[in-house]
Design an enzyme around this catalytic site. Structure first.
Site, short mmCIF file in Angstrom:
data_model
loop_
_atom_site.label_atom_id
_atom_site.label_comp_id
_atom_site.label_asym_id
_atom_site.label_seq_id
_atom_site.Cartn_x
_atom_site.Cartn_y
_atom_site.Cartn_z
N HIS A 1 31.82 54.83 39.56
CA HIS A 1 31.57 55.61 38.36
C HIS A 1 30.08 55.93 38.28
O HIS A 1 29.29 55.14 37.78
CB HIS A 1 32.01 54.84 37.11
CG HIS A 1 33.47 54.94 36.83
ND1 HIS A 1 34.19 53.93 36.22
CD2 HIS A 1 34.37 55.93 37.07
CE1 HIS A 1 35.45 54.30 36.10
NE2 HIS A 1 35.59 55.51 36.60
N TYR B 1 28.17 50.29 37.88
CA TYR B 1 28.61 49.01 38.45
C TYR B 1 30.12 48.89 38.56
O TYR B 1 30.68 47.82 38.34
CB TYR B 1 28.04 47.83 37.64
CG TYR B 1 26.62 48.05 37.19
CD1 TYR B 1 25.59 48.17 38.12
CD2 TYR B 1 26.30 48.18 35.84
CE1 TYR B 1 24.27 48.40 37.71
CE2 TYR B 1 24.99 48.41 35.43
CZ TYR B 1 23.99 48.52 36.36
OH TYR B 1 22.69 48.75 35.96
N HIS B 2 30.80 49.98 38.95
CA HIS B 2 32.25 49.95 39.13
C HIS B 2 32.66 50.32 40.56
O HIS B 2 33.58 51.12 40.74
CB HIS B 2 32.93 50.91 38.14
CG HIS B 2 32.74 50.56 36.71
ND1 HIS B 2 33.01 51.46 35.68
CD2 HIS B 2 32.31 49.43 36.10
CE1 HIS B 2 32.74 50.88 34.52
NE2 HIS B 2 32.31 49.66 34.75
N PRO B 3 32.03 49.77 41.60
CA PRO B 3 32.45 50.12 42.96
C PRO B 3 33.88 49.69 43.21
O PRO B 3 34.31 48.62 42.81
CB PRO B 3 31.46 49.36 43.84
CG PRO B 3 31.02 48.20 43.00
CD PRO B 3 30.99 48.72 41.59
#
Length: 584
Positions: free
Chosen positions: A319, A516-518
């Site tokens: 994201h 921080y949504h890998p």
């Protein structure tokens, strides 16, 4: 107890200089989490690699079967006192509780130091649920129906709802409406644009709940491990890094190889039934590739013998966010209070830092005027707000954690000396750009190479432009007449007219970064050409090995990933019980 409080004092002094947490702040907890001093004397049926959101969930559910002995291995330690304070989550980045990954694109993110973006991921029991912003937004039903349409049978909304319900039963949340004046101002401005603010629609603004209980963070470690800390068939070991998967001479999985930092030695641990990788979208592909499971050409480049040729590390999704700033024109607001005051107030009364302020008032919009996105009616942009009154001490901390170049930090901090600043994040919810996670060396302690490829797909660029148009419209409302967009001086963008499409494209290229949504680096699917795991999360061609974390997500959802990862782990636990005839 005195040692814990002294370490807390030292920890915070390192971050904030002369602003420590008072030693009598009631944040310490004795024996909150399971311990396992004799792990090397026990036999295990399951080894779970990674004590984050998924790992904690699996540890709880698998040990419901009394016949199973489960080992949960976490590379980090026990959560610090600082991690308990909701309003200080940004300060956890770059500490020992963060893996502190760095990502680099060949073109984007030049506004940050060394042109790299900081990818915070939890290296602590509870994983990223111990250091994140605690927002609980699982997305919309269409997200999961789309997973099924991509070939992932059984992952549609009707089949995952009960697992979200199980997460909800375990995780305690707080619902609140910020009492800060800017919360009301924003709502009025958004209503001027005809956008819903009641929370009754898929689209619009709403106050989202956060993973907080009685003013303190409620991580998945608290939710899933604390209630079972005395369960005899569970063993939790911290500060131990898994550096590879252990195979026998016939390439059958035997267990894992670990670095026991406490004893400073490499050890092998056997698993009788399965090894489950729950190390996250960066560490899980790293462990797999180091073990010979991954793209054959990439492994050959590093002289790693290929056991199974799979697209590990491909399909990296994130994201992406573009931070935009607005400022007061005429200063009307008083100065911010000091961090010391806020921390003291929190410790004495449990207030101020017990929430996220206005940041939980978030917008979920379809910027294509309600048109259908990928034939699904769902948001394509999320809007998040951060409030910085004049001389706000959290502004320089936030800019530092993001990694802004001093050139841009100075501009923003000078404005903030006497004017209110708001940072507004434009988040692309369904990015079409895809990146990679690759090994940089064969050293398991060296960070992998993360290449997000932000804005490499034209649709993502268009979505950012549409998000920027929304911010322009918001600032031009009557309610926000005393605000304007901050005109950051960006040398690369001088050739473009301020607020023009060319300017915003240049701006986005300069400041593209992560929220921080890998995900997706071990994506699930129905074949071994395009996916790494099947729909039961078993690694193709490798019996006794599963992946259960955000890396299996086939497409990003219209929200935040922590609660969906919990759902994935709940569903995986039932898969495992069913496979071995223990599902009731």
């Amino acid at each position: 107890m005195w040692l814990t409080k002294w370490l807390t004092l030292l920890f915070v002094v390192q971050i904030f200089g002369d602003i420590p947490i008072p030693t009598d702040c009631p944040l310490s907890f004795d024996d909150l989490y399971p311990h396992c001093p004799n792990w090397d004397e026990r036999d295990f049926d399951f080894i779970i690699v990674g004590g984050g959101t998924a790992g904690c969930t699996l540890a709880n559910r698998l040990t419901e079967v009394k016949e199973w002995n489960v080992l949960l291995i976490e590379a980090g330690g026990i959560p610090s006192n600082l991690s308990e304070i909701p309003g200080m989550y940004i300060a956890l980045q770059g500490t020992p509780e963060d893996w502190s990954f760095k990502a680099q694109d060949p073109i984007t993110s030049t506004g940050y130091k060394n042109s790299v973006t900081s990818w915070a991921k939890g290296k602590v029991l509870g994983g990223s649920s111990t250091i994140n912003a605690m927002v609980t937004v699982p997305g919309v039903p269409e997200d999961y129906d789309h997973w099924a349409e991509l070939g992932n049978e059984g992952w549609d909304w009707s089949n995952v709802t009960k697992y979200f319900d199980k997460v909800e039963e375990m995780v305690k949340i707080t619902r609140y409406r910020s009492n800060l004046p800017m919360r009301t101002t924003l709502e009025t401005a958004i209503q001027e644009l005809g956008i819903d603010t009641t929370g009754s629609s898929t689209f619009g603004y709403r106050d989202v709940p956060i993973q907080v209980n009685e003013g303190q963070r409620y991580s998945h470690a608290k939710a899933y491990l604390t209630p079972i800390r005395d369960r005899e068939n569970l063993c939790v070991v911290t500060e131990m890094q898994v550096i590879g998967i252990l195979f026998d001479e016939e390439s059958n999985i035997q267990g894992v190889t670990v670095n026991d930092s406490f004893n400073n030695e490499i050890q092998e641990i056997k698993a009788n039934i399965e090894v489950i990788l729950s190390a996250g979208a960066i560490n899980t592909p790293q462990i797999l590739m180091l073990s010979g499971i991954g793209p054959e050409d990439h492994l050959e480049d590093l002289d790693i013998p290929t056991k199974v040729n799979l697209p590990v590390g491909k399909n990296l999704m994130d994201h992406m966010i573009i931070p935009v700033f607005i400022q007061e024109i005429i200063p009307l607001r008083g100065l911010a209070t000091s961090l010391e005051h806020r921390i003291n107030e929190y410790c004495e009364n449990g207030t101020i830092l017990d929430t996220l302020g206005i940041t939980n008032f978030q917008g979920y919009l379809n910027t294509q005027n309600g048109s259908r996105l990928d034939n699904l009616q769902r948001p394509n942009v999320e809007i998040i707000h951060f409030s910085f009154p004049p001389q706000e001490p959290m502004l320089p901390i936030t800019l530092d954690k993001f990694g802004y170049l001093d050139y841009y930090r100075t501009q923003l901090e000078e404005i903030n000396q006497d004017k209110y600043i708001q940072m507004i994040l434009i988040e692309v919810l369904h990015p079409q750009s895809r990146g990679t996670v690759e090994l940089s060396t064969t050293d398991p302690y060296t960070q992998p190479r993360i290449t997000p490829n932000y804005l490499s797909h034209p649709r993502d660029v268009q979505t950012v432009l549409e998000g920027a148009s929304f911010i322009e419209a918001l600032v031009n409302t009557n309610t926000l007449s005393n605000y304007r967009l901050v005109d950051l001086k960006i040398p690369e963008c001088d050739q473009f007219m301020f607020e023009s499409p060319g300017y915003w494209t240049c701006y986005a290229t300069t400041f593209a970064t992560t929220i921080y949504h890998p995900s997706g680096t071990c994506t699930m699917g129905n074949d071994s050409i395009t996916s790494v795991v099947n729909t039961r999360l078993q690694v193709w061609g490798v019996p006794k090995l599963r992946v259960v974390d955000s890396s299996v997500i086939p497409e990003l959802i219209s929200g935040h990933t922590n609660i969906p990862v919990g759902m994935i782990a709940e569903k995986a636990a039932d898969f495992i019980k069913e496979d071995y005839n223990y599902l009731v």
